[in-house]
Design a protein around this motif. Structure first.
Motif, PDB file in Angstrom:
ATOM      1  N   SER A 151      17.101 -31.666  25.999  1.00  0.00           N
ATOM      2  CA  SER A 151      16.449 -32.448  25.061  1.00  0.00           C
ATOM      3  C   SER A 151      16.888 -32.460  23.678  1.00  0.00           C
ATOM      4  O   SER A 151      16.716 -33.728  23.001  1.00  0.00           O
ATOM      5  CB  SER A 151      14.981 -31.915  24.934  1.00  0.00           C
ATOM      6  N   GLN A 152      17.206 -31.640  23.003  1.00  0.00           N
ATOM      7  CA  GLN A 152      17.882 -31.436  21.669  1.00  0.00           C
ATOM      8  C   GLN A 152      19.090 -32.320  21.566  1.00  0.00           C
ATOM      9  O   GLN A 152      19.253 -32.919  20.738  1.00  0.00           O
ATOM     10  CB  GLN A 152      18.167 -29.985  21.604  1.00  0.00           C
TER      11      GLN A 152
ATOM     12  N   THR B  92      19.055 -39.866  17.168  1.00  0.00           N
ATOM     13  CA  THR B  92      19.062 -39.907  15.753  1.00  0.00           C
ATOM     14  C   THR B  92      20.265 -40.747  15.110  1.00  0.00           C
ATOM     15  O   THR B  92      20.087 -41.512  14.234  1.00  0.00           O
ATOM     16  CB  THR B  92      18.928 -38.546  15.249  1.00  0.00           C
TER      17      THR B  92
ATOM     18  N   ARG C 160      17.947 -35.852  21.243  1.00  0.00           N
ATOM     19  CA  ARG C 160      17.368 -36.179  20.055  1.00  0.00           C
ATOM     20  C   ARG C 160      18.457 -36.402  19.005  1.00  0.00           C
ATOM     21  O   ARG C 160      18.564 -37.514  18.278  1.00  0.00           O
ATOM     22  CB  ARG C 160      16.472 -35.073  19.466  1.00  0.00           C
TER      23      ARG C 160
ATOM     24  N   ASP D 229      14.680 -39.113  26.295  1.00  0.00           N
ATOM     25  CA  ASP D 229      14.896 -37.642  26.350  1.00  0.00           C
ATOM     26  C   ASP D 229      15.372 -37.073  27.887  1.00  0.00           C
ATOM     27  O   ASP D 229      14.336 -37.370  28.732  1.00  0.00           O
ATOM     28  CB  ASP D 229      13.551 -36.959  25.980  1.00  0.00           C
TER      29      ASP D 229
END
Length: 199
Positions: A130-131, A138, A134, A114
């Protein structure tokens, strides 16, 4: 007793940049955990600071040439800083995992961290960073799993500790300190021990 050939691949996090002694790096800390669990371990670190997922093939070739029973890949941070599209980085990671798995090795993958917890990121952009981190992680996880690896999750509880404790960072405020690497290695130990039992 059979010797477990443990290889660490990836970027500066895998190489231990930020440590004051090599023994504090992830590979060495995890090798010590394996030895404490009764394994005889031969460790080699093929990771290269600054490496992206596209830079993994030479590391895979070196690990395979040396012989590998258990491999740990830590990669993704540099892909994020250089805006590598998730699908592109994930494909390169999948190829690396495939190359290792094809030799019979057990492979663990630590996905991108992150990046929103870094002090360099302005507060107004941290949620977005951060998004993005992620989403990238993923895509990596899906590709690695498809290729036969196990994803060793370093979860939000670890990143939240980095967000509030500057002692977990080295002087550059980007790489972990020895204490930071110890926190990460602790999160990975269960995965490594489980993989070693089946390697």
């Amino acid at each position: 007793m059979t010797t477990l050939r443990f290889r660490v691949l990836g970027d500066s996090l895998a190489a231990g940049v930020g440590c004051t002694r090599v023994e504090q790096s992830i590979g060495h800390v995890l090798a010590d955990a394996l030895r404490a669990a009764g394994h005889r371990v031969e460790l080699s670190v093929h990771a290269v600071p600054g490496a992206r997922s596209a830079d993994l093939p030479p590391q895979v070739r070196a690990a395979v040439a040396a012989g590998v029973d258990l491999a740990l890949i830590v990669v993704g941070a540099n892909d994020l800083t250089r805006f590598t599209p998730p699908a592109v980085g994930a494909e390169k990671l999948r190829d690396a995992v495939t190359g290792l798995v094809s030799t019979g090795a057990r492979v663990l993958v630590v996905t991108a961290p992150d990046m929103g917890v870094l002090a360099h990121v302005p507060p107004t952009f941290r949620d977005v960073v951060s998004q993005t981190s992620r989403l990238y992680a993923t895509a990596q996880a899906a590709a690695a799993t498809t290729a036969g690896a196990t994803v060793a999750h370093v979860g939000p509880e670890v990143f939240s500790r980095f967000a509030v404790d500057e002692r977990l960072f080295s002087a550059d405020r980007f790489h972990p300190s020895a204490a930071g690497y110890a926190v990460i290695a602790q999160a990975l130990t269960t995965y490594v021990l489980a993989a070693a039992r089946s390697a």
